[in-house]
Each structure stands twice: as C-alpha cells, then as structure tokens.
Enzyme design. Structure first.
Site, PDB file in Angstrom:
ATOM      1  N   GLU A  70      -0.439  21.054  31.856  1.00  0.00           N
ATOM      2  CA  GLU A  70       0.308  20.698  32.998  1.00  0.00           C
ATOM      3  C   GLU A  70       0.953  21.994  33.678  1.00  0.00           C
ATOM      4  O   GLU A  70       2.035  21.672  34.341  1.00  0.00           O
ATOM      5  CB  GLU A  70       1.168  19.641  32.837  1.00  0.00           C
ATOM      6  CG  GLU A  70       0.306  18.353  32.451  1.00  0.00           C
ATOM      7  CD  GLU A  70       0.886  16.964  32.478  1.00  0.00           C
ATOM      8  OE1 GLU A  70       2.083  17.011  32.946  1.00  0.00           O
ATOM      9  OE2 GLU A  70       0.587  15.978  32.418  1.00  0.00           O
ATOM     10  N   GLU A  78      -4.904  13.058  28.688  1.00  0.00           N
ATOM     11  CA  GLU A  78      -3.671  11.922  28.847  1.00  0.00           C
ATOM     12  C   GLU A  78      -3.850  10.871  29.752  1.00  0.00           C
ATOM     13  O   GLU A  78      -4.158  11.247  30.791  1.00  0.00           O
ATOM     14  CB  GLU A  78      -2.409  12.717  28.889  1.00  0.00           C
ATOM     15  CG  GLU A  78      -1.733  13.659  27.864  1.00  0.00           C
ATOM     16  CD  GLU A  78      -0.385  14.431  28.244  1.00  0.00           C
ATOM     17  OE1 GLU A  78       0.433  13.751  29.186  1.00  0.00           O
ATOM     18  OE2 GLU A  78      -0.307  15.601  27.969  1.00  0.00           O
TER      19      GLU A  78
END
Ligand SMILES: *[C@@H]1O[C@H](CO)[C@@H](O)[C@H](O)[C@H]1NC(C)=O
Ligand SMILES: *[C@@H]1O[C@H](CO)[C@@H](O)[C@H](O)[C@H]1NC(C)=O
Length: 316
Positions: free
Chosen positions: A131, A242
């Site tokens: 991320e 995720e």
C-alpha cells in the site's frame, strides 16, 4: 479451434487449482507493540490450518523480512513456517525510506543463507511493499508505517529485490507488489505494473465511504474493484492480498461492522474467490491480541487461539 480452446481452458483450470493459495496476513507484532516470536507465529499458522468448516489455509503473507525490534535479523515467521510447513508470501516494507529498505534486503539475503532450501522451497511469492502508492495519495494515511513511496522509487526497490535473489534459491519466484485497487487503476502507476510478475490487490468495501457501501452492495463493490484491477494488470495474475469485513468498529457511511455482516461478506466474497481458484489472503485471522482494534477484522477475538471459536461461520 473450439476443442483447443476448451483444452486450454481445462489446462489453465488445473494449473490454477494446483496453484491456489489460501492464507491470512500476519503482522510482525501484537497490538501492544511486542514482537511476535517464533512460537507465536507457529501458534497462528497451526490455527489457520485447523479452522472449522474450511480447509487449506496453509499460506501466510508477511509485511516485512525483519524481526520486529531488530535492525535486520530475519523474521521468526520463517522458522515457524518451516516447522509448520506453511507457504510464504514474503513482504519487504517499502514505505519507510531507502535505509530501512536496505535492511529488508539484508534480512532477505540472510534468511536465504541461514535457512536454505527449507525456507526457499516454501516461498510462493515476494511482495515489494504494501500500500505504498496508496499512502502517497491525498486520501492515503501516512502514519508511523512511513510516508509511502513514489512509483519510480518503488520500481528501483523491485529491481534491487530481483538482483538480491538472482542466483539464489528464490530466483524464479514471482516478484510482485501489494496495493489498494485504486493505485492500480491510476495510470500514473502503470510503469510499476510493468515491472511485476503478479499484482496483489487490497480492497475493502467497508472503507469505500464515498460509495453506497452497505453490506448488501459489498460483493458488487468488491468485484468492481477486483475487475478494474484485472483490467489494469497488463495480463499479470491478480492475487487478492487483503479483503474482509470487520466484526466490530465504527459505522463507515452505510457499512455496519458486525459478525453477521462479516459472515455475509465471507460467504459472498471469500467463497466465490475460493470457488474461482483466485489466490486469497484474507484479512484477518486475529487482530485483537493485546489491544482493542477498531475496526476489528479478526475471525478470532483476543485470547488464546487454541481455545477460541470463530466469531462467524467459515463454511461455504
Ligand atoms: C495517482 O498516482 C500518483 C503517483 O503514484 C499519485 O501521486 C497521485 O496522488 C495518484 N492520484 C490519486 C487521485 O490517487
Ligand atoms: C458477487 O459478484 C460476482 C461478480 O459479479 C457474482 O458472480 C456473484 O454471483 C456475486 N455473489 C452474490 C452472492 O451476489
């Protein structure tokens, strides 16, 4: 033509079936900042392999190669994975600057020389970063995890990792990156995708507060993000690294965090991804050890994993 494409389809499905990964995401430390030790990772990995109502959760995604609290000692999740025969999607933390990234590389190389093929044979992929492109956007959260990384720097890190593993037991393992789906559909990050072997995508309808994000829309919202990522991925395999729905926490726009909704999200999203043989790293097995996360995405709450029951049913 028809026959050959059918045969190709079958061959692809068989390969995908063999290759499918099911796992969870494993942080390096508990909520009180205490480092997880080898025994802690073993406990978690063994629990994941023995869940009621579901099987095959034998893979672990890590965020860092470094044992928490050390400079560049390899993370003890590695000997835990060797002991429990858990497959590893390795991660190198890329959001905290180049000095820290160098330590990730040192730990990676040191793990290869320390544990040899017992380690490298378990590795299914290597993610350079997590991320980091999301973190540099206006809505990204730059926190103690670091400010994130610009796409050009990330490409440089990817090249460093490819160099570090060449000629070792990890050469030939797929090198990828994990980010939010919004990072991949952003054309400014196209060159990153070109440098990857696989694209790891994180998507959370619960957090998509600018959209109608009730649990009733969550499956459609997830698949919209997933399909947009596949479309942007230049033909690279897309792994879901995720996703999940919290069992407790604040209401986010229309999204209500509770166990009943987490169950619906599992049934709709996890079960369909498993059926489609998409590599999946669910978020998460347990978040609340030694703290009170809000939201809390854990299948299990705080306490002894050996005795806890899931907070929602894991059947499909
Ligand atoms: C698109 O990506 C660039 C480079 O990573 C980033 O600077 C920019 O903030 C992103 N735009 C949005 C709207 O997220
Ligand atoms: C979830 O979305 C996918 C993709 O559009 C679809 O195939 C599936 O049927 C949906 N599942 C539910 C329960 O709506």
């Amino acid at each position: 033509m028809r026959i050959s494409s059918t045969l190709l389809g079958v061959a692809t499905l068989v390969a995908a079936a063999e290759a499918q990964l099911r796992g969870f995401n494993y942080g390096a430390f508990f909520m009180n900042n205490a480092a997880k030790k080898q025994v802690d990772f073993e406990y978690e990995f063994n629990k994941a392999k023995n869940l009621p109502g579901t099987t095959g959760w034998t893979s672990a995604r890590l965020y860092t190669m470094i044992q928490h609290g050390t400079t560049n000692t390899p993370i003890t999740a590695i000997p835990a994975a060797i002991k429990t025969q858990t497959k590893l999607l390795l991660g190198l933390w890329a959001s905290a600057g180049s000095a820290n990234f160098n330590n990730e590389i040192v730990a990676l190389k040191s793990a290869i020389s320390t544990y040899g093929t017992a380690f490298t044979n378990l590795v299914v992929g290597i993610s350079v970063g997590s991320e980091d492109l999301y973190r540099i956007t206006p809505t990204g959260i730059a926190n103690r995890a670091g400010p994130g990384v610009q796409p050009n720097n990330l490409i440089n890190y990817i090249k460093q990792v490819r160099m570090a593993i060449s000629g070792t037991g990890l050469s030939g393992k797929p090198v990828g990156h994990v980010d939010t789906w919004t990072a991949y559909v952003n054309a400014s990050n196209n060159a990153v995708i070109s440098n990857l072997d696989f694209v790891g995508v994180d998507a959370y309808p619960y957090f998509q507060t600018t959209m109608a994000n009730s649990i009733g829309n969550a499956n459609a919202t997830f698949y919209d993000a997933y399909k947009q990522t596949v479309a942007a991925a230049k033909g690279k395999p897309v792994w879901v690294t995720e996703t999940g729905w919290p069992v407790s926490g604040p209401k986010q726009n229309q999204a209500v965090a509770n166990a009943a909704n987490a169950r619906i999200y599992w049934q709709d999203v996890a079960c369909s991804l498993l059926a489609a043989k998409v590599n999946l790293f669910w978020y998460d097995l347990q978040e609340a050890q030694w703290g009170n996360p809000s939201p809390d995405f854990g299948i299990f709450g705080a306490g002894d994993l050996g005795t806890l029951s899931p907070r929602y049913s894991l059947g499909c």
